[in-house]
Design a protein around this motif. Structure first.
Motif, short mmCIF file in Angstrom:
data_model
loop_
_atom_site.label_atom_id
_atom_site.label_comp_id
_atom_site.label_asym_id
_atom_site.label_seq_id
_atom_site.Cartn_x
_atom_site.Cartn_y
_atom_site.Cartn_z
N UNK A 105 -56.45 98.20 26.84
CA UNK A 105 -56.36 96.75 26.63
C UNK A 105 -55.95 96.41 25.21
N UNK A 106 -56.22 97.28 24.25
CA UNK A 106 -55.89 97.02 22.85
C UNK A 106 -54.44 97.36 22.50
N UNK A 107 -53.74 98.02 23.41
CA UNK A 107 -52.37 98.46 23.11
C UNK A 107 -51.38 97.29 23.20
N UNK A 108 -50.26 97.39 22.49
CA UNK A 108 -49.21 96.37 22.63
C UNK A 108 -48.68 96.35 24.07
N UNK A 109 -48.21 95.20 24.51
CA UNK A 109 -47.73 95.02 25.88
C UNK A 109 -46.67 96.06 26.24
N UNK A 110 -45.70 96.27 25.39
CA UNK A 110 -44.61 97.21 25.71
C UNK A 110 -45.16 98.63 25.87
N UNK A 111 -46.15 99.01 25.10
CA UNK A 111 -46.77 100.33 25.26
C UNK A 111 -47.48 100.43 26.61
N UNK A 112 -48.12 99.35 27.02
CA UNK A 112 -48.77 99.34 28.33
C UNK A 112 -47.73 99.50 29.45
N UNK A 113 -46.63 98.77 29.33
CA UNK A 113 -45.57 98.87 30.33
C UNK A 113 -44.98 100.28 30.35
N UNK A 114 -44.82 100.86 29.18
CA UNK A 114 -44.30 102.22 29.09
C UNK A 114 -45.18 103.23 29.79
N UNK A 115 -46.49 103.01 29.75
CA UNK A 115 -47.41 103.92 30.44
C UNK A 115 -47.17 103.89 31.95
N UNK A 116 -46.82 102.73 32.46
CA UNK A 116 -46.49 102.61 33.89
C UNK A 116 -45.13 103.21 34.20
N UNK A 117 -44.16 103.01 33.32
CA UNK A 117 -42.77 103.40 33.60
C UNK A 117 -42.51 104.89 33.40
N UNK A 118 -43.29 105.55 32.57
CA UNK A 118 -43.00 106.94 32.23
C UNK A 118 -43.65 107.93 33.20
N UNK A 119 -42.86 108.84 33.69
CA UNK A 119 -43.37 109.99 34.46
C UNK A 119 -43.43 111.15 33.46
N UNK A 120 -44.31 111.02 32.50
CA UNK A 120 -44.35 111.90 31.33
C UNK A 120 -44.25 113.37 31.69
N UNK A 121 -43.43 114.07 30.93
CA UNK A 121 -43.20 115.51 31.04
C UNK A 121 -42.35 115.89 32.26
N UNK A 122 -41.91 114.93 33.05
CA UNK A 122 -41.05 115.23 34.20
C UNK A 122 -39.59 115.06 33.77
N UNK A 123 -38.66 115.74 34.44
CA UNK A 123 -37.23 115.60 34.09
C UNK A 123 -36.77 114.14 34.22
#
Length: 192
Positions: A105-123
């Motif tokens: 909840x303390x993160x900037x909005x774009x960082x929050x959206x990035x957490x949803x959009x990223x399939x981290x470590x995947x191609x």
């Protein structure tokens, strides 16, 4: 010598925050795969107290997979301008849902959206694919409220070994170590 690594860590971190130009909380996280292959990457320290050192990431990332396989990990802070480093070793465990929610909840909005959009470590086929996913997520969550995705949380490293290293001329460095023995810490020095 101080007999509490957390007190010394607090002093050194405050000095780093006052002098480092970028991310004094940046630390190398070292993990190993089930086959024993080591991997290291930079993550950011987001909290610490006498229970340990907290960082956050995607639960489907390579580092998360490796920490589930082997909870023994290592952290390294290196502040080149201060000519200091701190090595921390111990076991990681998940933070509570409440802690993860509070930090997210303390993160900037774009960082929050990035957490949803990223399939981290995947191609990733292209940057455009990621940007399209980010636009889709932004449309799904209009306004400021972006909930924490279930695949995003944090870990706390509970240390059992901490080493403070300080550069000295002619490589005659100072090294102080703390080793956890039950509920207490033993401290000593190492040769450079």
């Amino acid at each position: 010598m101080n007999n509490d690594p957390f007190t010394k860590f607090g002093v050194w971190m405050a000095e780093a925050e006052a002098s480092e130009p970028n991310d004094p909380n940046a630390m190398t996280l070292a993990t190993t795969s089930a086959s024993g292959r080591p991997a290291a990457r930079i993550v950011l320290l987001k909290g610490w107290d006498e229970r340990g050192f907290v960082f956050y990431s995607n639960l489907e990332s390579r580092k998360a997979d490796e920490m589930r396989e082997n909870a023994q990990v290592s952290l390294l802070f290196h502040w080149k301008s201060l000519r200091r480093q701190i090595r921390i070793e111990g076991k990681v465990s998940p933070v509570s849902v409440a802690e993860a929610d509070e930090y997210f909840a303390s993160r900037p909005r774009v960082s929050k959206l990035g957490a949803w959009a990223s399939a981290q470590s995947r191609p990733l086929p292209s940057r455009e694919v990621f940007e399209a996913r980010l636009a889709e997520v932004e449309a799904r969550f209009p306004g400021e409220d972006v909930p924490r995705p279930e695949n995003w949380s944090g870990w706390r490293l509970t240390p059992d070994y901490v080493e403070f290293w300080e550069d000295r001329e002619f490589r005659l460095h100072d090294r102080q170590v703390f080793t956890r023995k039950g509920d207490a810490w033993e401290t000593g020095l190492l040769y450079p």
